[in-house]
Design a protein around this motif. Structure first.
Motif, short mmCIF file in Angstrom:
data_model
loop_
_atom_site.label_atom_id
_atom_site.label_comp_id
_atom_site.label_asym_id
_atom_site.label_seq_id
_atom_site.Cartn_x
_atom_site.Cartn_y
_atom_site.Cartn_z
N GLY A 1 10.11 11.32 -10.56
CA GLY A 1 9.68 12.10 -9.40
C GLY A 1 9.12 11.24 -8.29
O GLY A 1 9.63 10.18 -7.98
N LYS A 2 8.04 11.72 -7.71
CA LYS A 2 7.44 11.04 -6.56
C LYS A 2 6.60 9.83 -6.95
O LYS A 2 6.08 9.14 -6.10
CB LYS A 2 6.57 12.02 -5.76
N HIS A 3 6.48 9.59 -8.25
CA HIS A 3 5.64 8.48 -8.70
C HIS A 3 6.50 7.33 -9.21
O HIS A 3 7.12 7.43 -10.28
CB HIS A 3 4.69 8.94 -9.80
N CYS A 4 6.55 6.26 -8.45
CA CYS A 4 7.29 5.06 -8.85
C CYS A 4 6.28 3.95 -9.11
O CYS A 4 5.64 3.46 -8.17
CB CYS A 4 8.26 4.65 -7.75
N PRO A 5 6.09 3.54 -10.37
CA PRO A 5 5.09 2.52 -10.67
C PRO A 5 5.28 1.22 -9.90
O PRO A 5 4.32 0.63 -9.43
CB PRO A 5 5.27 2.29 -12.18
N LEU A 6 6.54 0.79 -9.74
CA LEU A 6 6.79 -0.45 -8.99
C LEU A 6 6.38 -0.28 -7.54
O LEU A 6 5.74 -1.15 -6.95
CB LEU A 6 8.26 -0.86 -9.10
N ASN A 7 6.71 0.85 -6.95
CA ASN A 7 6.35 1.11 -5.56
C ASN A 7 4.84 1.12 -5.37
O ASN A 7 4.32 0.59 -4.38
CB ASN A 7 6.96 2.44 -5.10
N VAL A 8 4.12 1.70 -6.31
CA VAL A 8 2.66 1.77 -6.24
C VAL A 8 2.07 0.36 -6.22
O VAL A 8 1.22 0.04 -5.39
CB VAL A 8 2.10 2.59 -7.43
N VAL A 9 2.52 -0.48 -7.13
CA VAL A 9 1.99 -1.84 -7.21
C VAL A 9 2.38 -2.64 -5.97
O VAL A 9 1.55 -3.34 -5.39
CB VAL A 9 2.46 -2.55 -8.50
N MET A 10 3.63 -2.52 -5.56
CA MET A 10 4.11 -3.29 -4.40
C MET A 10 3.36 -2.91 -3.13
O MET A 10 3.09 -3.76 -2.29
CB MET A 10 5.61 -3.09 -4.22
N SER A 11 3.03 -1.65 -2.99
CA SER A 11 2.32 -1.23 -1.77
C SER A 11 0.93 -1.86 -1.72
O SER A 11 0.42 -2.16 -0.64
CB SER A 11 2.23 0.29 -1.70
N GLN A 12 0.31 -2.11 -2.85
CA GLN A 12 -1.00 -2.74 -2.87
C GLN A 12 -0.91 -4.24 -2.63
O GLN A 12 -1.74 -4.81 -1.95
CB GLN A 12 -1.70 -2.46 -4.20
N ILE A 13 0.09 -4.88 -3.21
CA ILE A 13 0.24 -6.33 -3.04
C ILE A 13 0.59 -6.64 -1.59
O ILE A 13 0.16 -7.64 -1.04
CB ILE A 13 1.34 -6.88 -3.97
N GLY A 14 1.39 -5.78 -1.00
CA GLY A 14 1.89 -6.04 0.35
C GLY A 14 3.32 -6.53 0.24
O GLY A 14 3.57 -7.60 -0.31
N ARG A 15 4.24 -5.73 0.71
CA ARG A 15 5.66 -6.04 0.55
C ARG A 15 6.09 -7.33 1.23
O ARG A 15 7.12 -7.90 0.89
CB ARG A 15 6.50 -4.88 1.10
N ASN A 16 5.33 -7.78 2.19
CA ASN A 16 5.75 -8.96 2.96
C ASN A 16 5.15 -10.26 2.45
O ASN A 16 5.37 -11.30 3.04
CB ASN A 16 5.39 -8.76 4.44
N THR A 17 4.38 -10.20 1.37
CA THR A 17 3.86 -11.44 0.81
C THR A 17 4.98 -12.17 0.08
O THR A 17 5.91 -11.53 -0.43
CB THR A 17 2.70 -11.17 -0.17
#
Length: 194
Positions: free
Chosen positions: A101-117
């Motif tokens: 559903g709307k919960h993607c574990p990878l997306n959650v972690v990536m949004s915190q790390i910062g996608r552009n790092t």
């Protein structure tokens, strides 16, 4: 850092435990103390395996979650040889993301790390290259069997299919509806046929 087999197992246990806590509470609400409690590790042990702290741990969790993206598609993704194989893979992908559903574990972690790092970009790049390689191999198998349109470039077709899947997943994360992902898979696979 070179780790013993036992050290590797301990590090992996910490990563998987952190992933579990993050899935339950979210990245922002998860502290290193939460991870320590979940994994029964001491502060010194945690910093032995992750000397740079939470950011390094989050990057390890992101790598683990990225690996899971492909693991959940196996063995279907790794055995794409026929149209039936592609349909089976299609069902696996659609089922997994619909259930998630709307919960993607990878997306959650990536949004915190910062996608552009650099670390985050490396995780995503490696994931997409591996996924693209599996799809390209599957389409090449269809080409060898004379099953795809003449002149179709397997890597380009795999790229388009993967882009469609990613777009469909993004729409699912945004709207909670799987219809876009379903359409991307259906049209992407149908477009390969001779």
């Amino acid at each position: 850092m070179t780790l013993t087999r036992k050290g590797e197992a301990t590090r992996q246990r910490i990563v998987e435990g952190a992933a579990e806590v993050i899935r339950e509470r979210g990245v922002l609400a998860t502290t290193l103390d939460d991870v320590r409690a979940q994994t029964a590790t001491s502060k010194s042990q945690l910093f032995h395996y992750f000397p740079d702290g939470k950011e390094e741990l989050l990057l390890a969790v992101a790598r683990w979650e990225a690996d899971r993206v492909l693991e959940v598609q196996q063995p279907s993704l790794g055995t794409l040889r026929t149209w039936d194989d592609f349909r089976t893979w299609q069902k696996v992908v659609l089922g997994h993301y619909t259930e998630q559903g709307k919960h993607c574990p990878l997306n959650v972690v990536m949004s915190q790390i910062g996608r552009n790092t650099p670390g985050a970009q490396a995780v995503v790049t490696q994931l997409m290259q591996r996924w693209l390689g599996e799809l390209t191999a599957g389409i090449e198998n269809l080409r060898a069997a004379g099953e795809i349109r003449p002149g179709l470039d397997p890597k380009q077709a795999a790229s388009a299919l993967l882009a469609g899947v990613q777009g469909g997943v993004l729409m699912l994360l945004t709207t909670g509806e799987a219809e876009h992902l379903e359409a991307a898979l259906e049209v992407g696979i149908a477009g390969l046929r001779a």
